[in-house]
Design a protein around this motif. Structure first.
Motif, PDB file in Angstrom:
ATOM      1  N   SER A  68       0.691  -1.137   0.124  1.00  0.00           N
ATOM      2  CA  SER A  68      -0.001   0.234  -0.101  1.00  0.00           C
ATOM      3  C   SER A  68       0.853   1.255   0.157  1.00  0.00           C
ATOM      4  O   SER A  68       2.042   1.196   0.627  1.00  0.00           O
ATOM      5  CB  SER A  68      -0.904  -0.016   1.482  1.00  0.00           C
ATOM      6  N   PRO A  69       0.568   2.394  -0.635  1.00  0.00           N
ATOM      7  CA  PRO A  69       1.304   3.606  -0.706  1.00  0.00           C
ATOM      8  C   PRO A  69       1.401   3.969   0.620  1.00  0.00           C
ATOM      9  O   PRO A  69       0.403   4.381   1.510  1.00  0.00           O
ATOM     10  CB  PRO A  69       0.591   4.584  -1.470  1.00  0.00           C
ATOM     11  N   LEU A  70       2.800   4.437   1.040  1.00  0.00           N
ATOM     12  CA  LEU A  70       3.143   4.885   2.317  1.00  0.00           C
ATOM     13  C   LEU A  70       4.286   6.022   1.959  1.00  0.00           C
ATOM     14  O   LEU A  70       5.079   5.970   1.649  1.00  0.00           O
ATOM     15  CB  LEU A  70       3.925   4.086   3.318  1.00  0.00           C
ATOM     16  N   ILE A  71       3.634   7.363   2.335  1.00  0.00           N
ATOM     17  CA  ILE A  71       4.374   8.603   1.803  1.00  0.00           C
ATOM     18  C   ILE A  71       4.545   9.159   3.359  1.00  0.00           C
ATOM     19  O   ILE A  71       3.559   9.206   4.106  1.00  0.00           O
ATOM     20  CB  ILE A  71       3.719   9.326   0.840  1.00  0.00           C
ATOM     21  N   GLY A  72       5.482  10.226   3.537  1.00  0.00           N
ATOM     22  CA  GLY A  72       5.548  11.165   4.675  1.00  0.00           C
ATOM     23  C   GLY A  72       6.759  11.756   4.976  1.00  0.00           C
ATOM     24  O   GLY A  72       7.686  11.876   3.828  1.00  0.00           O
ATOM     25  N   TRP A  73       6.957  12.374   6.217  1.00  0.00           N
ATOM     26  CA  TRP A  73       8.260  13.057   6.180  1.00  0.00           C
ATOM     27  C   TRP A  73       8.832  13.015   7.582  1.00  0.00           C
ATOM     28  O   TRP A  73       8.193  12.519   8.702  1.00  0.00           O
ATOM     29  CB  TRP A  73       8.221  14.448   5.807  1.00  0.00           C
ATOM     30  N   ILE A  74      10.042  13.251   7.726  1.00  0.00           N
ATOM     31  CA  ILE A  74      10.992  13.401   9.046  1.00  0.00           C
ATOM     32  C   ILE A  74      10.754  14.927   9.702  1.00  0.00           C
ATOM     33  O   ILE A  74      11.141  15.811   8.842  1.00  0.00           O
ATOM     34  CB  ILE A  74      12.143  13.033   8.940  1.00  0.00           C
ATOM     35  N   ALA A  75      10.287  14.932  10.782  1.00  0.00           N
ATOM     36  CA  ALA A  75       9.979  16.400  11.348  1.00  0.00           C
ATOM     37  C   ALA A  75      11.216  16.882  11.901  1.00  0.00           C
ATOM     38  O   ALA A  75      12.107  16.125  12.096  1.00  0.00           O
ATOM     39  CB  ALA A  75       9.006  16.332  12.557  1.00  0.00           C
ATOM     40  N   GLY A  76      11.605  18.310  11.812  1.00  0.00           N
ATOM     41  CA  GLY A  76      12.769  18.629  12.267  1.00  0.00           C
ATOM     42  C   GLY A  76      12.524  20.215  13.021  1.00  0.00           C
ATOM     43  O   GLY A  76      11.650  20.341  13.616  1.00  0.00           O
ATOM     44  N   VAL A  77      13.560  20.948  12.926  1.00  0.00           N
ATOM     45  CA  VAL A  77      13.719  22.099  13.513  1.00  0.00           C
ATOM     46  C   VAL A  77      14.350  23.151  12.695  1.00  0.00           C
ATOM     47  O   VAL A  77      14.902  22.961  11.628  1.00  0.00           O
ATOM     48  CB  VAL A  77      14.416  22.205  15.067  1.00  0.00           C
ATOM     49  N   HIS A  78      14.109  24.481  13.146  1.00  0.00           N
ATOM     50  CA  HIS A  78      14.958  25.477  12.333  1.00  0.00           C
ATOM     51  C   HIS A  78      16.489  25.233  12.357  1.00  0.00           C
ATOM     52  O   HIS A  78      16.896  24.891  13.654  1.00  0.00           O
ATOM     53  CB  HIS A  78      14.483  26.849  12.886  1.00  0.00           C
ATOM     54  N   LEU A  79      17.036  25.364  11.586  1.00  0.00           N
ATOM     55  CA  LEU A  79      18.621  24.810  11.633  1.00  0.00           C
ATOM     56  C   LEU A  79      19.635  25.710  12.464  1.00  0.00           C
ATOM     57  O   LEU A  79      20.554  25.196  13.115  1.00  0.00           O
ATOM     58  CB  LEU A  79      19.244  25.265  10.104  1.00  0.00           C
ATOM     59  N   ASP A  80      18.848  26.814  13.013  1.00  0.00           N
ATOM     60  CA  ASP A  80      19.444  27.561  14.127  1.00  0.00           C
ATOM     61  C   ASP A  80      19.305  27.116  15.496  1.00  0.00           C
ATOM     62  O   ASP A  80      19.979  27.404  16.496  1.00  0.00           O
ATOM     63  CB  ASP A  80      18.804  29.264  14.103  1.00  0.00           C
TER      64      ASP A  80
END
Length: 410
Positions: free
Chosen positions: A201-213
């Protein structure tokens, strides 16, 4: 269709007279006559913004009227974006009205939202309809396609993550968000292809992060809307079922190809490595990179039967003689340093999926593309969405742009 946010430039263009429309909804024409006169007398940015807000609000209050729906198509077209940046108050309204949402924004904003049918992750970088943007003041909202018939929200941890594919709908897609560098993130990165029913089944998404500062000061977070829970180590997933007449498909854009140089393999799986085998000869990889002055903007690239998978460089520690990566390398897989790019921006934009007949239902781009392509203020075609610390297209990817399409079966 939903009413695009007041941040969309069309609202200001209408009240300032740059674009003219004959609306079917009578009240909007009458109000616009008054607003246009106000702007003519005072064209300051503050007045234009206030007038744009008033015009936007009357559309929101009457959004269910057929005449308003036709007017929205007249202004924004049927081929509208699936997501926009909204103010917190607008997102709160969507949640309280029962909308099911995928959200991305600064941690401080997501904390303010009420309970509801939403999941989210922390990030301040976005691709918008006006170009790349860094902001801690707005939330990117991805609204689900009309073809979605049912939604299930769930929280997974490193122990339960292996059931994500078996939990997925028979016909539909799943969207996952995980905090960068969390145990859940690492578990998924290392073992996703081994999960039961991987790729069914299609699984899409992303990895949460922070401002580079804020690297080293704040940790990435994900949010589970039904209980208003903020999590540092978990995966939040939206399983979305589609009507039988529709189908979901995911894909990605990767501008990198394997170079003509050395073949590199690693003795074990992991996000870091001291040793590597270069053309079969055991070598300290940090020394190898330093001696050859390898461009760290160019990832290692593996060829999985035609599917190119990147492993991006995070850092080289000369003291520990260790190289760290943003995605894991796998033992037994052959990598090559990516072929140099003559024009990063030109090559990236040239490979955007211009063949798409409509905007993707969801998309995300890697923050490394955002930085190295200098995408601040530059448009990426029909692609909008969060710019993230990693992308998921069945498994973890780096330095790619992922997208989801939902189409009618013909």
């Amino acid at each position: 269709m939903d009413v695009p946010p007041v941040s969309h430039p069309a609202w200001k263009n209408i009240v300032s007279g740059k674009v003219r429309h004959q609306f079917e909804f009578l009240a909007s024409n009458l109000l616009l006559g008054y607003l246009a006169l106000r702007v003519k007398r005072d064209s300051s940015p503050e007045t234009v913004q206030k007038c744009a807000q008033e015009l936007h609000d009357i559309f929101v209050r009457n959004a269910d009227l057929i005449s308003v729906q036709r007017d929205l198509i007249k202004v924004f077209g049927k081929d509208t974006l699936s997501g926009y940046l909204y103010d917190v108050i607008e997102v709160k309204s969507k949640i309280t009205h029962g909308e099911k949402l995928l959200l991305a924004g600064d941690e401080s904003l997501l904390k303010l939202l009420p309970a509801g049918d939403w999941i989210g992750g922390s990030i301040p970088y976005f691709m918008t309809e006006e170009g790349g943007l860094t902001t801690r003041q707005k939330i990117y909202v991805t609204e689900l396609p009309a073809a979605v018939s049912d939604v299930s929200l769930k929280v997974y941890d490193a122990r339960t993550l292996n059931s994500i594919y078996t939990d997925a709908p028979q016909n539909g897609f799943s969207t996952i968000i995980m905090p960068g560098s969390s145990k859940t993130h690492l578990e998924f990165a290392l073992h996703a292809p081994q999960y039961e029913e991987f790729g069914h089944s299609p699984l899409i998404g992303w990895i949460a992060g922070v401002h580079l500062d804020d690297l080293g000061k704040l940790t990435p977070k994900v949010f589970y809307g039904p209980t208003q829970t903020m999590l540092e180590d978990a995966a939040v997933i939206m399983h979305a079922a589609l009507s039988p007449k529709h189908i979901a498909e995911i894909n990605y854009v990767n501008i990198f190809e394997q170079g003509e140089g050395d073949t590199i393999t690693f003795p074990q799986d992991g996000f870091s490595s001291c040793d590597a085998y270069v053309n079969g000869v055991k070598t300290n990889f940090a020394d190898y990179m330093t001696e050859r002055d390898l461009d760290m903007r160019l990832p290692l690239v593996a060829d999985y039967f035609g599917a190119r998978v990147n492993v991006s460089f995070q850092s080289v520690d000369p003291t520990k003689r260790e190289v760290r990566f943003y995605a894991p390398v796998f033992a037994g897989v052959s990598y090559k340093h990516a072929k140099p790019l003559h024009d990063y921006v030109k090559q990236f934009t040239a490979m955007l999926p211009s063949h798409l007949s409509e905007h993707p239902a969801f998309s995300c781009n890697c923050v490394l593309n955002y930085l190295y392509s200098e995408l601040e203020g530059k448009r990426t075609g029909k692609i909008t969405g969060p710019t993230t610390f990693g992308e998921v297209v069945y498994q973890l990817l780096n330095q790619t742009m992922a997208y989801l399409t939902v189409t009618e079966v013909r």
